[in-house]
Design an enzyme around this catalytic site. Structure first.
Site, PDB file in Angstrom:
ATOM      1  N   TYR A  32     118.560 -46.325  21.202  1.00  0.00           N
ATOM      2  CA  TYR A  32     119.809 -45.573  21.145  1.00  0.00           C
ATOM      3  C   TYR A  32     119.598 -44.119  21.523  1.00  0.00           C
ATOM      4  O   TYR A  32     118.468 -43.637  21.586  1.00  0.00           O
ATOM      5  CB  TYR A  32     120.451 -45.670  19.745  1.00  0.00           C
ATOM      6  CG  TYR A  32     119.799 -44.796  18.692  1.00  0.00           C
ATOM      7  CD1 TYR A  32     118.564 -45.117  18.152  1.00  0.00           C
ATOM      8  CD2 TYR A  32     120.420 -43.636  18.245  1.00  0.00           C
ATOM      9  CE1 TYR A  32     117.966 -44.310  17.192  1.00  0.00           C
ATOM     10  CE2 TYR A  32     119.831 -42.831  17.275  1.00  0.00           C
ATOM     11  CZ  TYR A  32     118.597 -43.177  16.753  1.00  0.00           C
ATOM     12  OH  TYR A  32     118.008 -42.374  15.807  1.00  0.00           O
ATOM     13  N   LYS A 149     112.755 -44.279  20.556  1.00  0.00           N
ATOM     14  CA  LYS A 149     114.010 -44.065  19.814  1.00  0.00           C
ATOM     15  C   LYS A 149     114.668 -45.416  19.549  1.00  0.00           C
ATOM     16  O   LYS A 149     115.692 -45.785  20.146  1.00  0.00           O
ATOM     17  CB  LYS A 149     114.949 -43.120  20.568  1.00  0.00           C
ATOM     18  CG  LYS A 149     116.000 -42.502  19.637  1.00  0.00           C
ATOM     19  CD  LYS A 149     116.659 -41.313  20.267  1.00  0.00           C
ATOM     20  CE  LYS A 149     117.850 -40.801  19.469  1.00  0.00           C
ATOM     21  NZ  LYS A 149     117.537 -40.233  18.170  1.00  0.00           N
ATOM     22  N   GLU A 182     107.246 -34.897  11.820  1.00  0.00           N
ATOM     23  CA  GLU A 182     108.611 -34.422  12.111  1.00  0.00           C
ATOM     24  C   GLU A 182     109.403 -34.568  10.818  1.00  0.00           C
ATOM     25  O   GLU A 182     108.815 -34.620   9.742  1.00  0.00           O
ATOM     26  CB  GLU A 182     109.214 -35.223  13.275  1.00  0.00           C
ATOM     27  CG  GLU A 182     109.226 -36.724  13.055  1.00  0.00           C
ATOM     28  CD  GLU A 182     109.889 -37.504  14.196  1.00  0.00           C
ATOM     29  OE1 GLU A 182     110.621 -36.914  15.002  1.00  0.00           O
ATOM     30  OE2 GLU A 182     109.681 -38.725  14.247  1.00  0.00           O
ATOM     31  N   LEU A 206     109.278 -38.302  17.564  1.00  0.00           N
ATOM     32  CA  LEU A 206     110.216 -38.513  18.666  1.00  0.00           C
ATOM     33  C   LEU A 206     110.154 -37.313  19.614  1.00  0.00           C
ATOM     34  O   LEU A 206     110.142 -36.167  19.154  1.00  0.00           O
ATOM     35  CB  LEU A 206     111.634 -38.639  18.096  1.00  0.00           C
ATOM     36  CG  LEU A 206     112.666 -39.076  19.123  1.00  0.00           C
ATOM     37  CD1 LEU A 206     112.546 -40.574  19.378  1.00  0.00           C
ATOM     38  CD2 LEU A 206     114.065 -38.741  18.661  1.00  0.00           C
TER      39      LEU A 206
HETATM   40  N1  PDD Z   1     118.214 -37.909  15.431  1.00  0.00           N
HETATM   41  N2  PDD Z   1     113.236 -37.018  15.251  1.00  0.00           N
HETATM   42  C1  PDD Z   1     113.947 -38.060  14.785  1.00  0.00           C
HETATM   43  C2  PDD Z   1     113.269 -39.070  13.937  1.00  0.00           C
HETATM   44  C3  PDD Z   1     115.313 -38.187  15.125  1.00  0.00           C
HETATM   45  O1  PDD Z   1     116.022 -39.231  14.690  1.00  0.00           O
HETATM   46  C4  PDD Z   1     115.926 -37.193  15.926  1.00  0.00           C
HETATM   47  C5  PDD Z   1     117.372 -37.273  16.329  1.00  0.00           C
HETATM   48  C6  PDD Z   1     115.147 -36.108  16.368  1.00  0.00           C
HETATM   49  C7  PDD Z   1     115.712 -35.039  17.254  1.00  0.00           C
HETATM   50  O2  PDD Z   1     115.938 -35.530  18.550  1.00  0.00           O
HETATM   51  P1  PDD Z   1     117.068 -34.939  19.488  1.00  0.00           P
HETATM   52  O3  PDD Z   1     116.813 -33.488  19.600  1.00  0.00           O
HETATM   53  O4  PDD Z   1     116.880 -35.661  20.763  1.00  0.00           O
HETATM   54  O5  PDD Z   1     118.393 -35.218  18.845  1.00  0.00           O
HETATM   55  C8  PDD Z   1     113.801 -36.067  16.022  1.00  0.00           C
HETATM   56  C9  PDD Z   1     119.506 -38.315  15.929  1.00  0.00           C
HETATM   57  C10 PDD Z   1     120.412 -37.189  16.246  1.00  0.00           C
HETATM   58  C11 PDD Z   1     120.091 -39.385  15.025  1.00  0.00           C
HETATM   59  O6  PDD Z   1     119.376 -40.338  14.757  1.00  0.00           O
HETATM   60  O7  PDD Z   1     121.257 -39.291  14.638  1.00  0.00           O
END
Ligand code: PDD
Length: 285
Positions: A32, A149, A182, A206
């Site tokens: 996703y 992801k 993270e 991620l």
């Molecule tokens: N979350 N690390 C994890 C585990 C995440 O789920 C996310 C994003 C990030 C940040 O990634 P990005 O900058 O590409 O949004 C880091 C999303 C927003 C979610 O699961 O809703």
């Protein structure tokens, strides 16, 4: 809320139905993305598409449609959902098989689902308008493929729940050697003596689009020093500033970690500059 997109059609959410045999439902077998947009303008659409493609490749799936077709869907969802502060959730699962069998099936069509949801107002570089986040910490107990992801998010959900049970906003995670990975739904940066530091990409985290865009912006601007290197939790706890980055938050300042203040317990000056640069350049990335 307006329409959602499911397998080629737009419809109200209440009409969107999938089979209980969908492997996304049975196995969490899917990839996703969450792409932010403000007043109809997307942030980081291209890098989000590159990560989607890489994630699908990692689990042996092709892109379900071309990037320009995905953009058309995303733009229509934005318009049909009011074009305000919106996150677009895009989900590709391997699809529904006739039996429950772990191996990748060959003759199923992918399920493609997308919907828009409200996200907080566009962040601004203004301490008085920004929320200070509070976090707890935990050993990272997820799997060894956190760079994918995947829609299999139970490990992340359980870690996020730790923060909710503690009455705070997020859980910062560390590996079994006490090095920062993270957070349960964000990447993490720290600031020490004016230097911005974040862990390098690996299978432990991620490759966040916000993280990547921020590093590019810092590099191009050149006024703030930054490093990508392993960060021990002792450094996190003694940092002057801690930030969480994600598509729906951009750069979120953390003011409390495990009940103790981060730095002086106030939103920091380097955050102010970094969020200012991010706000200035994010639509060009
Ligand atoms: N979350 N690390 C994890 C585990 C995440 O789920 C996310 C994003 C990030 C940040 O990634 P990005 O900058 O590409 O949004 C880091 C999303 C927003 C979610 O699961 O809703």
């Amino acid at each position: 809320m307006g329409s959602v997109f499911l397998n080629g059609e737009f419809m109200p959410m209440s009409e969107a139905k999938i089979s209980p045999m969908d492997r996304g439902f049975l196995f969490g077998d899917g990839i996703y993305e969450v792409i932010p947009s403000y007043a109809g303008k997307l942030v980081g659409f291209e890098p989000h598409m590159r990560r989607l493609e890489t994630g699908l490749q990692a689990i042996g799936m092709p892109m379900p449609m071309g990037i320009s077709a995905i953009k058309t869907v995303v733009e229509r969802l934005i318009v049909e959902n009011g074009a305000g502060n919106l996150g677009i959730y895009l989900h590709v699962s391997r699809g529904a098989d006739v039996k429950r069998f772990h191996a990748y099936p060959t003759n199923v069509s992918q399920t493609v689902f997308a919907f828009a949801f409200e996200i907080p107002a566009e962040p601004v570089a203004d301490k008085s308008k920004s929320k200070g986040f509070k976090v707890v910490t935990s050993e990272d107990l997820r799997w060894k493929r956190c760079h994918i992801k995947s829609t299999s998010l139970l490990g992340n959900v359980m870690h996020f729940q730790q923060s909710q049970s503690a009455g705070v906003n997020e859980t910062i995670l560390y590996d079994d050697n006490a090095y920062l990975t993270e957070a349960s739904s964000c990447n993490v940066f720290i600031v020490k003596d004016g230097v911005i530091i974040t862990p390098p990409l690996s299978e432990k985290l991620l490759p966040g689009i916000t993280r990547g865009m921020l590093l590019d912006i810092l590099k191009n601007d050149g006024s703030l020093s930054f490093e990508e290197r392993a960060v021990h939790m002792d450094e996190v706890r003694s940092a002057d500033e801690i930030w969480l980055t994600s598509s729906s938050k951009e750069i979120a300042p953390v003011i409390e970690i495990d009940g103790l203040p981060v730095g002086d317990g106030q939103i920091g000056d380097i955050w102010l500059k970094a969020q200012g640069l991010f706000s200035q350049y994010k639509y060009n990335e």
